[in-house]
Design an enzyme around this catalytic site. Structure first.
Site, PDB file in Angstrom:
ATOM      1  N   ARG A  94      72.807 -25.188  11.554  1.00  0.00           N
ATOM      2  CA  ARG A  94      72.114 -24.079  10.891  1.00  0.00           C
ATOM      3  C   ARG A  94      72.982 -23.575   9.740  1.00  0.00           C
ATOM      4  O   ARG A  94      74.144 -23.225   9.943  1.00  0.00           O
ATOM      5  CB  ARG A  94      71.862 -22.942  11.891  1.00  0.00           C
ATOM      6  CG  ARG A  94      71.254 -21.738  11.230  1.00  0.00           C
ATOM      7  CD  ARG A  94      71.030 -20.547  12.172  1.00  0.00           C
ATOM      8  NE  ARG A  94      70.534 -19.454  11.356  1.00  0.00           N
ATOM      9  CZ  ARG A  94      70.940 -18.190  11.446  1.00  0.00           C
ATOM     10  NH1 ARG A  94      71.823 -17.820  12.361  1.00  0.00           N
ATOM     11  NH2 ARG A  94      70.461 -17.278  10.637  1.00  0.00           N
ATOM     12  N   HIS A 129      70.352 -15.098   4.044  1.00  0.00           N
ATOM     13  CA  HIS A 129      71.445 -14.615   4.893  1.00  0.00           C
ATOM     14  C   HIS A 129      72.311 -13.673   4.032  1.00  0.00           C
ATOM     15  O   HIS A 129      73.470 -13.940   3.767  1.00  0.00           O
ATOM     16  CB  HIS A 129      72.249 -15.791   5.466  1.00  0.00           C
ATOM     17  CG  HIS A 129      73.030 -15.458   6.704  1.00  0.00           C
ATOM     18  ND1 HIS A 129      72.921 -16.168   7.878  1.00  0.00           N
ATOM     19  CD2 HIS A 129      73.946 -14.490   6.958  1.00  0.00           C
ATOM     20  CE1 HIS A 129      73.739 -15.662   8.786  1.00  0.00           C
ATOM     21  NE2 HIS A 129      74.381 -14.637   8.250  1.00  0.00           N
ATOM     22  N   GLU A 185      68.732 -11.410  10.612  1.00  0.00           N
ATOM     23  CA  GLU A 185      69.101 -10.073  11.089  1.00  0.00           C
ATOM     24  C   GLU A 185      68.660  -8.922  10.189  1.00  0.00           C
ATOM     25  O   GLU A 185      69.491  -8.211   9.617  1.00  0.00           O
ATOM     26  CB  GLU A 185      70.613  -9.993  11.320  1.00  0.00           C
ATOM     27  CG  GLU A 185      71.121 -10.985  12.344  1.00  0.00           C
ATOM     28  CD  GLU A 185      72.591 -10.773  12.702  1.00  0.00           C
ATOM     29  OE1 GLU A 185      73.290 -10.067  11.964  1.00  0.00           O
ATOM     30  OE2 GLU A 185      73.027 -11.312  13.728  1.00  0.00           O
ATOM     31  N   ASN A 233      70.193 -13.843  17.726  1.00  0.00           N
ATOM     32  CA  ASN A 233      71.650 -13.833  17.589  1.00  0.00           C
ATOM     33  C   ASN A 233      72.180 -12.845  18.616  1.00  0.00           C
ATOM     34  O   ASN A 233      71.823 -11.662  18.587  1.00  0.00           O
ATOM     35  CB  ASN A 233      72.065 -13.368  16.187  1.00  0.00           C
ATOM     36  CG  ASN A 233      71.576 -14.304  15.092  1.00  0.00           C
ATOM     37  OD1 ASN A 233      71.066 -15.389  15.367  1.00  0.00           O
ATOM     38  ND2 ASN A 233      71.738 -13.896  13.840  1.00  0.00           N
ATOM     39  N   TYR A 269      75.684 -11.339  20.640  1.00  0.00           N
ATOM     40  CA  TYR A 269      77.147 -11.290  20.731  1.00  0.00           C
ATOM     41  C   TYR A 269      77.677 -10.446  21.886  1.00  0.00           C
ATOM     42  O   TYR A 269      78.673 -10.787  22.493  1.00  0.00           O
ATOM     43  CB  TYR A 269      77.742 -10.745  19.416  1.00  0.00           C
ATOM     44  CG  TYR A 269      77.632 -11.747  18.297  1.00  0.00           C
ATOM     45  CD1 TYR A 269      78.597 -12.738  18.122  1.00  0.00           C
ATOM     46  CD2 TYR A 269      76.537 -11.749  17.441  1.00  0.00           C
ATOM     47  CE1 TYR A 269      78.485 -13.690  17.115  1.00  0.00           C
ATOM     48  CE2 TYR A 269      76.420 -12.696  16.430  1.00  0.00           C
ATOM     49  CZ  TYR A 269      77.402 -13.659  16.280  1.00  0.00           C
ATOM     50  OH  TYR A 269      77.276 -14.607  15.289  1.00  0.00           O
ATOM     51  N   GLU A 315      72.737 -17.677  16.950  1.00  0.00           N
ATOM     52  CA  GLU A 315      74.164 -17.372  16.793  1.00  0.00           C
ATOM     53  C   GLU A 315      74.700 -16.850  18.109  1.00  0.00           C
ATOM     54  O   GLU A 315      74.071 -15.997  18.744  1.00  0.00           O
ATOM     55  CB  GLU A 315      74.408 -16.270  15.743  1.00  0.00           C
ATOM     56  CG  GLU A 315      74.200 -16.692  14.330  1.00  0.00           C
ATOM     57  CD  GLU A 315      74.488 -15.556  13.325  1.00  0.00           C
ATOM     58  OE1 GLU A 315      75.294 -14.654  13.637  1.00  0.00           O
ATOM     59  OE2 GLU A 315      73.886 -15.592  12.247  1.00  0.00           O
TER      60      GLU A 315
HETATM   61  C1  FCB Z   1      76.239 -11.893  12.482  1.00  0.00           C
HETATM   62  C2  FCB Z   1      75.991 -12.540  11.135  1.00  0.00           C
HETATM   63  C3  FCB Z   1      76.915 -13.692  10.837  1.00  0.00           C
HETATM   64  C4  FCB Z   1      78.320 -13.444  11.321  1.00  0.00           C
HETATM   65  C5  FCB Z   1      78.345 -12.931  12.739  1.00  0.00           C
HETATM   66  C6  FCB Z   1      79.723 -12.671  13.280  1.00  0.00           C
HETATM   67  O1  FCB Z   1      75.734 -10.600  12.486  1.00  0.00           O
HETATM   68  O2  FCB Z   1      74.677 -13.017  11.078  1.00  0.00           O
HETATM   69  O3  FCB Z   1      76.842 -13.958   9.466  1.00  0.00           O
HETATM   70  O4  FCB Z   1      79.003 -12.645  10.438  1.00  0.00           O
HETATM   71  O5  FCB Z   1      77.574 -11.771  12.840  1.00  0.00           O
END
Ligand code: FCB
Length: 462
Positions: free
Chosen positions: A77, A121, A166, A310, A312, A369
């Protein structure tokens, strides 16, 4: 890990974005983006860093695809830089910029790595920002035109497209808190931007359906990997820090603000009522959200082929009267945390995917992500970078992904953020997310232990 539970055609990949890796910001007619401007504004980016060099991927893409091949990635990607393809954000495509992406895609296909291309992006052409950027509805129209032109050239060779990466982060960090480009601090503007980004997404989906490339790419059957277009949302898990009723409702507002403000219009055709109310009370609710036009909501809610998520971390939320907008804030994360200060919480990935599948949609999902920054440095003796914490992070999240597939969630792929260390926005080069270490002085790429782990893991899945 067993081989039996993942659906056929499940893709193991890695992700990057244009401004974070390409460099070459002045090469071959590329126009200026809002991130070039933001980086050159003193005090905005840690260390005064910028993406001017980054990983010089624009020149080194062949080496980088070689690394992907070595890792055995099924898919990659990446994003297309709008200012590289349309320097002023409008008009004809810049053929040199287009050639770069054609060469990249050609090499990926030759290497049997499925391209997934993101159209936006975060690197808006500065010329469009000068006319109001995403706060101006005209930018959404320009975006649809840019996408249509790109589809005509690339939709027959790129099977998977992401419209916008995002929208929540663009709206909140770019337009409300000012931490990211264009660095505005205006909550009302941020909400207008959110609406325009969603509209731009819908318009790009329509452009995709109208483009001839889409017709050529049509005809996939269910046993084949997914084809088509979708959006990538940042969905972290928001939950109350205690079982106090005030914290529970604060967490609901945080979830509404970050997650449902996007999921609901995309999959239910309306904005979530319960979040509009506190925004109205704070005096920041624009008409665009309070009274959206039915044809706009229809445009936003168009059917897509998949959804990118995405993920985290999680936020544990408490009632906080000092927070003017939502009366909610997140408590300090529990260890272990990554170098970004984000809690490692794989269970949240499971919960987010399950919830999206239960409450919103059965279309294919991708984890577009997932990954972690840690302070890795190259050992002086040439030994390998032993990034065990990253391996722990990735393997625990991959396990959560597998478990959610076992529960019947239609998950079709997983992309590590990121293939290689890169320009981490306002944090400059201080945060390393890569499977591959990049020495930003010499541009030397070195596989970390996590890269070898991922390579072996992917092999074990075949
Ligand atoms: C996300 C972004 C990506 C990267 C990660 C850590 O929010 O999409 O570009 O910076 O965080």
């Amino acid at each position: 890990m067993s081989h039996t539970t993942l659906p056929p055609g499940f893709l193991w990949g890695a992700a990057t974005s244009a401004y974070q890796i390409e460099g070459a910001t002045q090469a071959d007619g590329r126009g200026v983006s809002i991130w070039d401007t933001f980086c050159s504004t003193p005090g905005k980016v840690l260390g005064g860093h910028s993406g001017e060099q980054a990983c010089r991927h624009y020149f080194r893409y062949a080496e980088d695809v070689g690394i992907m091949r070595e890792l055995g990635l099924d898919s990659y990607r990446f994003s297309l830089a709008w200012p590289r393809l349309m320097p002023d954000g409008r008009g004809k495509l810049n053929s040199k910029g287009l050639d770069f992406y054609k060469r990249l895609v050609g090499l990926l296909l030759e290497s049997e790595i499925r391209p997934m291309a993101t159209l936006y992006h975060w690197d808006l052409p500065q010329a469009l920002q000068d006319k109001g950027g995403w706060a101006n509805i005209d930018t959404a129209k320009r975006f649809a035109d840019y996408c249509f032109a790109v589809f005509e050239e690339l939709a027959d060779v790129v099977p998977m497209w992401i419209t916008i990466n995002e929208p929540a982060v663009i709206a909140v960090l770019g337009h409300m808190s000012g931490e990211m480009a264009p660095g505005h601090r205006d909550a009302r503007e941020g909400l207008i931007v959110a609406h325009h980004l969603l509209l731009a997404h819908g318009m790009a989906v329509r452009a995709f359906r109208d483009s001839s490339g889409r017709k050529r790419a049509a005809g996939a059957d269910a046993s084949q990997p997914v084809k088509g277009i979708g959006i990538a949302l940042s969905i972290n898990h928001q939950e109350p820090a205690t079982d106090d009723a005030r914290d529970i409702s604060a967490a609901k507002r945080a979830d509404g603000f970050w997650n449902r403000l996007y999921l609901d219009p995309l999959f239910r055709g309306h904005y979530p009522e319960d979040i509009l109310e506190p925004l109205a009370q704070a005096g920041v609710l624009p008409d665009a959200l309070a009274k959206p036009r039915p044809e706009e909501m229809q445009m936003i809610g168009q059917e897509t082929d998949f959804l990118g998520i995405n993920y985290y971390t999680r936020n544990q939320v408490v009632w906080d009267p000092a927070d003017r907008l939502l009366n909610a804030s997140a408590v300090a994360p529990r260890p272990p945390v990554t170098a970004m200060g984000w809690e490692v919480y794989p269970e949240g990935l499971f919960k987010v995917l399950k919830r999206v599948s239960d409450d919103y949609t059965k279309i294919p999902l991708f984890i577009t992500e997932n990954g972690a920054a840690f302070d890795d440095s190259l050992p002086p003796d040439g030994a390998i970078i032993d990034d065990g914490s990253r391996i722990d992070y990735l393997s625990s999240h991959v396990s959560a992904a597998r478990r959610v597939c076992e529960c019947g969630v239609n998950l079709k792929g997983y992309y590590v953020w990121s293939l290689m260390d890169n320009f981490e926005w306002a944090q400059g080069y201080s945060k390393r997310f890569g499977l591959v270490h990049v020495d930003f002085q010499t541009q030397q790429r070195t596989l970390k232990r996590s890269a070898l782990w991922y390579r072996d893991f992917i092999t074990s899945q075949r």
